[in-house]
Design a protein around this motif. Structure first.
Motif, PDB file in Angstrom:
ATOM      1  N   GLY A 109     -18.443   5.018  36.876  1.00 49.76           N
ATOM      2  CA  GLY A 109     -19.274   4.003  37.503  1.00 49.76           C
ATOM      3  C   GLY A 109     -20.664   3.878  36.916  1.00 49.76           C
ATOM      4  N   ALA A 110     -20.997   4.734  35.948  1.00 51.01           N
ATOM      5  CA  ALA A 110     -22.320   4.660  35.325  1.00 51.01           C
ATOM      6  C   ALA A 110     -22.421   3.405  34.461  1.00 51.01           C
ATOM      7  N   GLU A 111     -23.641   2.929  34.260  1.00 49.39           N
ATOM      8  CA  GLU A 111     -23.873   1.732  33.448  1.00 49.39           C
ATOM      9  C   GLU A 111     -24.480   2.133  32.107  1.00 49.39           C
ATOM     10  N   TRP A 112     -23.937   1.569  31.038  1.00 52.91           N
ATOM     11  CA  TRP A 112     -24.455   1.836  29.699  1.00 52.91           C
ATOM     12  C   TRP A 112     -25.743   1.042  29.509  1.00 52.91           C
ATOM     13  N   VAL A 113     -26.880   1.744  29.492  1.00 56.43           N
ATOM     14  CA  VAL A 113     -28.181   1.078  29.366  1.00 56.43           C
ATOM     15  C   VAL A 113     -28.892   1.434  28.071  1.00 56.43           C
ATOM     16  N   GLY A 114     -28.418   2.455  27.349  1.00 57.66           N
ATOM     17  CA  GLY A 114     -29.120   2.915  26.163  1.00 57.66           C
ATOM     18  C   GLY A 114     -30.122   4.005  26.500  1.00 57.66           C
ATOM     19  N   MET A 115     -30.949   4.356  25.537  1.00 56.75           N
ATOM     20  CA  MET A 115     -31.921   5.432  25.686  1.00 56.75           C
ATOM     21  C   MET A 115     -33.339   4.874  25.832  1.00 56.75           C
ATOM     22  N   PRO A 116     -34.006   5.148  26.942  1.00 58.29           N
ATOM     23  CA  PRO A 116     -35.422   4.754  27.043  1.00 58.29           C
ATOM     24  C   PRO A 116     -36.226   5.454  25.958  1.00 58.29           C
ATOM     25  N   MET A 117     -37.045   4.701  25.252  1.00 60.38           N
ATOM     26  CA  MET A 117     -37.834   5.265  24.163  1.00 60.38           C
ATOM     27  C   MET A 117     -39.156   4.519  24.056  1.00 60.38           C
ATOM     28  N   SER A 118     -40.075   5.051  23.272  1.00 58.98           N
ATOM     29  CA  SER A 118     -41.376   4.407  23.113  1.00 58.98           C
ATOM     30  C   SER A 118     -41.199   3.037  22.486  1.00 58.98           C
ATOM     31  N   ARG A 119     -42.028   2.108  22.881  1.00 56.08           N
ATOM     32  CA  ARG A 119     -41.922   0.740  22.363  1.00 56.08           C
ATOM     33  C   ARG A 119     -42.336   0.663  20.892  1.00 56.08           C
ATOM     34  N   GLU A 120     -43.115   1.651  20.414  1.00 58.04           N
ATOM     35  CA  GLU A 120     -43.440   1.692  18.992  1.00 58.04           C
ATOM     36  C   GLU A 120     -42.174   1.805  18.150  1.00 58.04           C
ATOM     37  N   ILE A 121     -41.135   2.433  18.736  1.00 59.70           N
ATOM     38  CA  ILE A 121     -39.852   2.559  18.046  1.00 59.70           C
ATOM     39  C   ILE A 121     -38.886   1.447  18.460  1.00 59.70           C
ATOM     40  N   SER A 122     -38.720   1.227  19.759  1.00 58.94           N
ATOM     41  CA  SER A 122     -37.709   0.269  20.211  1.00 58.94           C
ATOM     42  C   SER A 122     -38.000  -1.155  19.753  1.00 58.94           C
ATOM     43  N   GLN A 123     -39.271  -1.491  19.588  1.00 56.64           N
ATOM     44  CA  GLN A 123     -39.635  -2.838  19.168  1.00 56.64           C
ATOM     45  C   GLN A 123     -39.977  -2.908  17.677  1.00 56.64           C
ATOM     46  N   LEU A 124     -39.636  -1.872  16.932  1.00 56.67           N
ATOM     47  CA  LEU A 124     -39.951  -1.817  15.508  1.00 56.67           C
ATOM     48  C   LEU A 124     -39.095  -2.806  14.708  1.00 56.67           C
ATOM     49  N   ASP A 125     -39.751  -3.613  13.908  1.00 56.70           N
ATOM     50  CA  ASP A 125     -39.068  -4.476  12.934  1.00 56.70           C
ATOM     51  C   ASP A 125     -39.217  -3.781  11.585  1.00 56.70           C
ATOM     52  N   ARG A 126     -38.171  -3.105  11.133  1.00 54.70           N
ATOM     53  CA  ARG A 126     -38.274  -2.285   9.936  1.00 54.70           C
ATOM     54  C   ARG A 126     -38.639  -3.105   8.702  1.00 54.70           C
ATOM     55  N   ARG A 127     -38.089  -4.292   8.587  1.00 62.76           N
ATOM     56  CA  ARG A 127     -38.346  -5.105   7.397  1.00 62.76           C
ATOM     57  C   ARG A 127     -39.823  -5.520   7.331  1.00 62.76           C
ATOM     58  N   THR A 128     -40.371  -5.910   8.477  1.00 56.04           N
ATOM     59  CA  THR A 128     -41.771  -6.332   8.516  1.00 56.04           C
ATOM     60  C   THR A 128     -42.714  -5.158   8.311  1.00 56.04           C
ATOM     61  N   ALA A 129     -42.353  -4.002   8.870  1.00 54.18           N
ATOM     62  CA  ALA A 129     -43.252  -2.843   8.840  1.00 54.18           C
ATOM     63  C   ALA A 129     -43.085  -1.977   7.600  1.00 54.18           C
ATOM     64  N   ARG A 130     -42.068  -2.258   6.787  1.00 51.48           N
ATOM     65  CA  ARG A 130     -41.712  -1.361   5.688  1.00 51.48           C
ATOM     66  C   ARG A 130     -42.849  -1.128   4.687  1.00 51.48           C
ATOM     67  N   THR A 131     -43.428  -2.205   4.167  1.00 51.24           N
ATOM     68  CA  THR A 131     -44.444  -2.060   3.120  1.00 51.24           C
ATOM     69  C   THR A 131     -45.638  -1.253   3.608  1.00 51.24           C
ATOM     70  N   GLU A 132     -46.129  -1.581   4.789  1.00 56.12           N
ATOM     71  CA  GLU A 132     -47.277  -0.862   5.324  1.00 56.12           C
ATOM     72  C   GLU A 132     -46.940   0.613   5.582  1.00 56.12           C
ATOM     73  N   ALA A 133     -45.715   0.880   6.060  1.00 53.50           N
ATOM     74  CA  ALA A 133     -45.304   2.263   6.319  1.00 53.50           C
ATOM     75  C   ALA A 133     -45.238   3.064   5.031  1.00 53.50           C
ATOM     76  N   LEU A 134     -44.668   2.473   3.983  1.00 56.12           N
ATOM     77  CA  LEU A 134     -44.575   3.161   2.697  1.00 56.12           C
ATOM     78  C   LEU A 134     -45.959   3.477   2.144  1.00 56.12           C
ATOM     79  N   GLN A 135     -46.857   2.518   2.252  1.00 50.51           N
ATOM     80  CA  GLN A 135     -48.224   2.742   1.784  1.00 50.51           C
ATOM     81  C   GLN A 135     -48.905   3.845   2.586  1.00 50.51           C
ATOM     82  N   SER A 136     -48.715   3.817   3.896  1.00 51.83           N
ATOM     83  CA  SER A 136     -49.331   4.828   4.758  1.00 51.83           C
ATOM     84  C   SER A 136     -48.844   6.225   4.427  1.00 51.83           C
ATOM     85  N   LEU A 137     -47.578   6.331   4.019  1.00 49.68           N
ATOM     86  CA  LEU A 137     -46.989   7.634   3.717  1.00 49.68           C
ATOM     87  C   LEU A 137     -47.120   8.016   2.243  1.00 49.68           C
ATOM     88  N   GLY A 138     -47.750   7.165   1.454  1.00 50.79           N
ATOM     89  CA  GLY A 138     -47.938   7.461   0.045  1.00 50.79           C
ATOM     90  C   GLY A 138     -46.667   7.373  -0.771  1.00 50.79           C
TER      91      GLY A 138
END
Length: 373
Positions: A155-184
């Motif tokens: 009877g449980a409902e599949w809702v997924g895992m609650p997580m920080s919005r910095e991760i759940s709302q992450l658009d990897r394609r948009t954030a990729r270049t800045e992330a790579l630069q930040s990490l060197g």
């Protein structure tokens, strides 16, 4: 209507505290006037993470169920009874309208106290194999949400895992270049991220070190999060440095690693598997070889969907990496297919799903505008 009083319970590990805090923040977004408090123990990560997040922590004694006949078993009934009474006193003082629990030792007495006081219980189970506290709480819970569709709680409902919005709302394609630069890191190279979690994983580290020349030979670069005090060194005991190899002990902002990565190798804790799916990141999971096998179960649905590979810790070695990881690093089309399959299993609003269920159990009615958010 009156302001809802929501008491959240859970603690011990980040796997419990992180989703709990994600739900707490979602409750605040939906009903800013809601009163929130959190019950934990005085020994877990909640003692640091909850106050840092700006919430008030109330504590009760940690009373684990003895698994073998020991002196602790004789003391357990009295200690557990006191924990239930302490939890009940907190619930009364907070005038709780609902209890939302995420499992762990602290939750069992809180669930029992809530039931005795007639307070509705809502719970979230993060693992594919439920823990004892949530097995008990589910029997009388108003609502049970699970991170994995196949979790055996009827009877449980599949809702997924609650997580920080910095991760759940992450658009990897948009954030990729800045992330790579930040990490060197080099934005032109395929990026492999390896992590064993904040404490690291020696077996993963050794296997990656053994296969490093092969991995770098594909033209890929490696961001290796080795874990505290587990740095990779060369034959002279100095920090290993190679072109294309970047190591750190840990990274506070894992969303940067997720955005930068084309492929990740990691343990398959419940949070990691859910986060990887939420951001659509291809993965190789190497379950922790101890415990009751829940890490392997956590990964199975994503593996079956084609978004990840699964390998036992004992089989994760240089030879396996050559056969299974190198082809992915050399063919972006394979990674793109895995990325698409991973995203089909990702849920990005689990925090709000749990928050709504919690508030409804507390008697809060959502209007049409709120329901559409």
């Amino acid at each position: 209507m009156s302001t809802p009083s929501v008491v959240l319970a859970g603690g011990g590990t980040a796997g419990h505290v992180s989703p709990l805090l994600a739900v707490a923040r979602a409750v605040e977004r939906l009903v800013p006037e809601a009163r929130l408090s959190i019950i934990g123990t005085a020994a877990g990560l909640e003692t640091r993470l909850v106050p840092e997040a700006g919430y008030r922590l109330r504590t009760i004694e940690k009373v684990p169920m003895p698994r073998r006949p020991t002196r602790d078993m004789l003391q357990f009934p009295a200690r557990f009874g006191q924990a239930v009474r302490d939890a009940a006193e907190i619930l009364r003082s907070e005038e709780a309208d609902v209890v939302m629990g995420v499992g762990g030792y602290v939750c069992t007495p809180v669930y029992v106290a809530a039931r005795r006081l007639g307070i509705p219980v809502v719970l979230h189970e993060a693992n594919a194999r439920p823990g004892l506290a949530n097995k008990l709480g589910h029997r009388f819970a108003t609502f049970t949400g699970v991170a994995y569709e196949g979790t055996p709680l009827k009877g449980a409902e599949w809702v997924g895992m609650p997580m920080s919005r910095e991760i759940s709302q992450l658009d990897r394609r948009t954030a990729r270049t800045e992330a790579l630069q930040s990490l060197g890191l080099d934005p032109e190279k395929v990026t492999l991220v390896v992590t064993g979690g904040s404490s690291g994983a020696l077996s993963l580290n050794r296997s990656i070190q053994d296969a490093l020349s092969d991995v770098l030979g594909t033209g890929a670069q490696v961001l290796h999060l080795t874990g505290r005090d587990k740095a990779i060194t060369d034959d002279f005991g100095t920090l290993l440095e190679l072109p294309g190899y970047h190591q750190r002990e840990y990274l506070d902002s894992m969303q940067l690693a997720y955005a930068a990565a084309d492929l990740i190798i990691a343990r398959s804790g419940a949070a990691t598997v859910s986060e990887v799916a939420a951001v659509g990141l291809p993965a190789v999971f190497v379950p922790l070889p101890v415990g009751n096998g829940e890490q392997e179960l956590n990964a199975r649905e994503l593996v079956a969907a084609g978004g990840a590979l699964l390998v036992k810790d004992e089989h994760f070695n240089k030879s396996w990496i050559r056969r299974n990881v190198l082809p992915l690093l050399e063919d972006r089309s394979l990674l793109e297919t895995m990325e698409q399959q991973s995203a089909t299993r990702g849920i990005t609003d689990a925090d709000e799903r749990m928050a709504r269920a919690t508030l409804r159990a507390a008697g809060h009615e959502f209007d049409d505008a709120e329901a559409g958010q």
